[in-house]
Design a protein around this motif. Structure first.
Motif, PDB file in Angstrom:
ATOM      1  N   PRO A 156      -8.415   4.966   2.413  1.00 26.15           N
ATOM      2  CA  PRO A 156      -9.470   5.203   3.412  1.00 26.15           C
ATOM      3  C   PRO A 156      -9.662   6.695   3.645  1.00 26.15           C
ATOM      4  O   PRO A 156      -8.778   7.511   3.373  1.00 26.15           O
ATOM      5  CB  PRO A 156      -8.915   4.522   4.664  1.00 26.15           C
ATOM      6  N   ALA A 157     -10.849   7.045   4.140  1.00 28.26           N
ATOM      7  CA  ALA A 157     -11.100   8.427   4.556  1.00 28.26           C
ATOM      8  C   ALA A 157     -10.196   8.720   5.750  1.00 28.26           C
ATOM      9  O   ALA A 157     -10.341   8.114   6.811  1.00 28.26           O
ATOM     10  CB  ALA A 157     -12.574   8.607   4.920  1.00 28.26           C
ATOM     11  N   GLY A 181     -17.804  11.097  10.684  1.00 34.69           N
ATOM     12  CA  GLY A 181     -18.677   9.950  10.450  1.00 34.69           C
ATOM     13  C   GLY A 181     -18.083   8.837   9.607  1.00 34.69           C
ATOM     14  O   GLY A 181     -18.228   7.658   9.936  1.00 34.69           O
ATOM     15  N   ASN A 182     -17.416   9.165   8.504  1.00 35.76           N
ATOM     16  CA  ASN A 182     -16.880   8.122   7.620  1.00 35.76           C
ATOM     17  C   ASN A 182     -15.396   7.850   7.859  1.00 35.76           C
ATOM     18  O   ASN A 182     -14.742   7.208   7.043  1.00 35.76           O
ATOM     19  CB  ASN A 182     -17.095   8.513   6.162  1.00 35.76           C
ATOM     20  N   ALA A 183     -14.854   8.334   8.972  1.00 40.27           N
ATOM     21  CA  ALA A 183     -13.419   8.190   9.244  1.00 40.27           C
ATOM     22  C   ALA A 183     -13.000   6.723   9.228  1.00 40.27           C
ATOM     23  O   ALA A 183     -13.654   5.862   9.831  1.00 40.27           O
ATOM     24  CB  ALA A 183     -13.078   8.815  10.596  1.00 40.27           C
ATOM     25  N   GLY A 184     -11.912   6.431   8.537  1.00 41.98           N
ATOM     26  CA  GLY A 184     -11.357   5.084   8.528  1.00 41.98           C
ATOM     27  C   GLY A 184     -12.022   4.118   7.595  1.00 41.98           C
ATOM     28  O   GLY A 184     -11.632   2.953   7.531  1.00 41.98           O
ATOM     29  N   GLY A 202       0.783  -1.224   0.000  1.00 38.08           N
ATOM     30  CA  GLY A 202       0.000   0.000   0.000  1.00 38.08           C
ATOM     31  C   GLY A 202       0.820   1.282   0.000  1.00 38.08           C
ATOM     32  O   GLY A 202       2.011   1.297   0.302  1.00 38.08           O
ATOM     33  N   GLN A 203       0.122   2.355  -0.328  1.00 39.46           N
ATOM     34  CA  GLN A 203       0.704   3.691  -0.366  1.00 39.46           C
ATOM     35  C   GLN A 203       0.518   4.363   0.993  1.00 39.46           C
ATOM     36  O   GLN A 203      -0.519   4.206   1.630  1.00 39.46           O
ATOM     37  CB  GLN A 203       0.020   4.506  -1.462  1.00 39.46           C
ATOM     38  N   PRO A 204       1.517   5.113   1.469  1.00 35.60           N
ATOM     39  CA  PRO A 204       1.377   5.778   2.770  1.00 35.60           C
ATOM     40  C   PRO A 204       0.208   6.756   2.807  1.00 35.60           C
ATOM     41  O   PRO A 204      -0.071   7.459   1.836  1.00 35.60           O
ATOM     42  CB  PRO A 204       2.712   6.515   2.930  1.00 35.60           C
ATOM     43  N   GLN A 205      -0.477   6.773   3.936  1.00 37.41           N
ATOM     44  CA  GLN A 205      -1.594   7.680   4.172  1.00 37.41           C
ATOM     45  C   GLN A 205      -1.263   8.558   5.379  1.00 37.41           C
ATOM     46  O   GLN A 205      -0.521   8.152   6.275  1.00 37.41           O
ATOM     47  CB  GLN A 205      -2.885   6.902   4.431  1.00 37.41           C
ATOM     48  N   ASP A 249     -11.486  -5.195   5.070  1.00 41.27           N
ATOM     49  CA  ASP A 249     -12.838  -4.749   5.374  1.00 41.27           C
ATOM     50  C   ASP A 249     -12.942  -3.258   5.064  1.00 41.27           C
ATOM     51  O   ASP A 249     -12.449  -2.424   5.826  1.00 41.27           O
ATOM     52  CB  ASP A 249     -13.169  -4.996   6.847  1.00 41.27           C
ATOM     53  N   PRO A 250     -13.570  -2.891   3.943  1.00 42.01           N
ATOM     54  CA  PRO A 250     -13.626  -1.468   3.577  1.00 42.01           C
ATOM     55  C   PRO A 250     -14.466  -0.632   4.529  1.00 42.01           C
ATOM     56  O   PRO A 250     -14.331   0.592   4.559  1.00 42.01           O
ATOM     57  CB  PRO A 250     -14.238  -1.491   2.173  1.00 42.01           C
ATOM     58  N   ASN A 251     -15.322  -1.276   5.324  1.00 42.88           N
ATOM     59  CA  ASN A 251     -16.164  -0.526   6.257  1.00 42.88           C
ATOM     60  C   ASN A 251     -15.447  -0.176   7.550  1.00 42.88           C
ATOM     61  O   ASN A 251     -15.972   0.599   8.353  1.00 42.88           O
ATOM     62  CB  ASN A 251     -17.433  -1.337   6.570  1.00 42.88           C
ATOM     63  N   ALA A 252     -14.269  -0.741   7.760  1.00 43.79           N
ATOM     64  CA  ALA A 252     -13.500  -0.454   8.977  1.00 43.79           C
ATOM     65  C   ALA A 252     -12.038  -0.756   8.687  1.00 43.79           C
ATOM     66  O   ALA A 252     -11.515  -1.800   9.079  1.00 43.79           O
ATOM     67  CB  ALA A 252     -14.012  -1.274  10.152  1.00 43.79           C
ATOM     68  N   TYR A 253     -11.378   0.153   7.990  1.00 40.96           N
ATOM     69  CA  TYR A 253      -9.970  -0.066   7.644  1.00 40.96           C
ATOM     70  C   TYR A 253      -9.059   0.420   8.764  1.00 40.96           C
ATOM     71  O   TYR A 253      -8.103  -0.256   9.139  1.00 40.96           O
ATOM     72  CB  TYR A 253      -9.630   0.660   6.340  1.00 40.96           C
ATOM     73  N   ILE A 254      -9.334   1.604   9.311  1.00 39.40           N
ATOM     74  CA  ILE A 254      -8.487   2.191  10.345  1.00 39.40           C
ATOM     75  C   ILE A 254      -9.106   1.952  11.717  1.00 39.40           C
ATOM     76  O   ILE A 254     -10.299   2.195  11.917  1.00 39.40           O
ATOM     77  CB  ILE A 254      -8.304   3.706  10.123  1.00 39.40           C
ATOM     78  N   ASN A 255      -8.307   1.483  12.652  1.00 38.83           N
ATOM     79  CA  ASN A 255      -8.751   1.348  14.031  1.00 38.83           C
ATOM     80  C   ASN A 255      -8.614   2.712  14.707  1.00 38.83           C
ATOM     81  O   ASN A 255      -7.517   3.143  15.064  1.00 38.83           O
ATOM     82  CB  ASN A 255      -7.903   0.297  14.760  1.00 38.83           C
ATOM     83  N   LEU A 256      -9.729   3.403  14.871  1.00 39.53           N
ATOM     84  CA  LEU A 256      -9.689   4.765  15.408  1.00 39.53           C
ATOM     85  C   LEU A 256      -9.246   4.807  16.869  1.00 39.53           C
ATOM     86  O   LEU A 256      -8.869   5.876  17.365  1.00 39.53           O
ATOM     87  CB  LEU A 256     -11.062   5.417  15.252  1.00 39.53           C
ATOM     88  N   ASP A 257      -9.260   3.660  17.546  1.00 39.27           N
ATOM     89  CA  ASP A 257      -8.792   3.632  18.936  1.00 39.27           C
ATOM     90  C   ASP A 257      -7.296   3.918  19.037  1.00 39.27           C
ATOM     91  O   ASP A 257      -6.784   4.192  20.124  1.00 39.27           O
ATOM     92  CB  ASP A 257      -9.092   2.272  19.573  1.00 39.27           C
ATOM     93  N   ALA A 258      -6.589   3.859  17.898  1.00 39.38           N
ATOM     94  CA  ALA A 258      -5.149   4.117  17.913  1.00 39.38           C
ATOM     95  C   ALA A 258      -4.835   5.603  18.026  1.00 39.38           C
ATOM     96  O   ALA A 258      -3.681   5.972  18.255  1.00 39.38           O
ATOM     97  CB  ALA A 258      -4.514   3.558  16.646  1.00 39.38           C
TER      98      ALA A 258
END
Length: 206
Positions: A170-171, A183-186, A62-65, A102-111
């Motif tokens: 990802p957003a 709302g759409n984060a991650g 992947g490409q850096p985000q 899982d495109p509906n939850a790519y980033i774990n926002l708890d991080a």
């Protein structure tokens, strides 16, 4: 972007991976004349000879985000761009959920934790790696001689033959200016390729 600075006149605050960094990439083409029907005559020779397979394979990580947070009014006046969230010091899991499938939850926002109104955020630049991609576009062709100088080639081409969904980025704006989760984060709302496609072609060569 190339000219944006989290802290104006302090480029070291934006030290990190290039936005075009791909840790691993493999790209190759192949072509192979299938050795069938050699020395055969008649109908068997016509049907089995003249086949060729070819293809293109592209694979890369992947490409850096760069996870961000919306700019507060005081920071806007200071030309801060982008603003970062803070690293959650109590987080010890995987930042990318479900292996990135899982495109509906790519980033774990708890991080992450939202940064304060007057904070730049302590998260480094381009610390999140986006989805990888893989495509295989094979083809098979058969050339048949009609006369000594004229031949006919039938070709079948496949695009994304594995029908693999290669996800877009990802957003990455995780929190608004006041620190609430966007709302759409991650989540991922796009793909970077089409679904499987098949193309047929007939070519006369002379």
């Amino acid at each position: 972007g190339g000219g944006r600075q989290k802290i104006p006149y302090e480029p070291s605050a934006q030290w990190g991976l290039s936005g075009y960094h791909f840790a691993h990439a493999l790209n190759f083409n192949y072509s192979y004349e299938i050795p069938l029907g050699q020395g055969l005559g008649g109908l068997a020779g016509i049907l089995l000879s003249g086949w060729r397979t070819s293809g293109v394979v592209n694979m890369r990580t992947g490409q850096p985000q760069n996870p961000t947070q919306s700019i507060s009014n005081p920071q806007r006046d200071l030309a801060v761009n982008p603003r970062s969230p803070n690293v959650n010091p109590n987080f010890h899991g995987e930042v990318v959920l479900s292996g990135g499938r899982d495109p509906n939850a790519y980033i774990n926002l708890d991080a992450y934790l939202p940064s304060g109104t007057f904070e730049f955020g302590n998260l480094g630049r381009n610390t999140l790696i986006g989805p990888g991609s893989m495509t295989w576009n094979p083809a098979i062709a058969k050339r048949s001689s009609l006369t000594e100088s004229v031949s006919l080639e039938f070709r079948t081409e496949f695009f994304n033959v594995l029908n693999r969904a290669n996800f877009g980025p990802p957003a990455n704006n995780l929190f608004n200016a006041s620190g609430a989760k966007v709302g759409n984060a991650g989540t991922i709302n796009s793909t970077s390729n089409t679904s499987r496609q098949v193309q047929f072609a007939l070519k006369l060569l002379w």
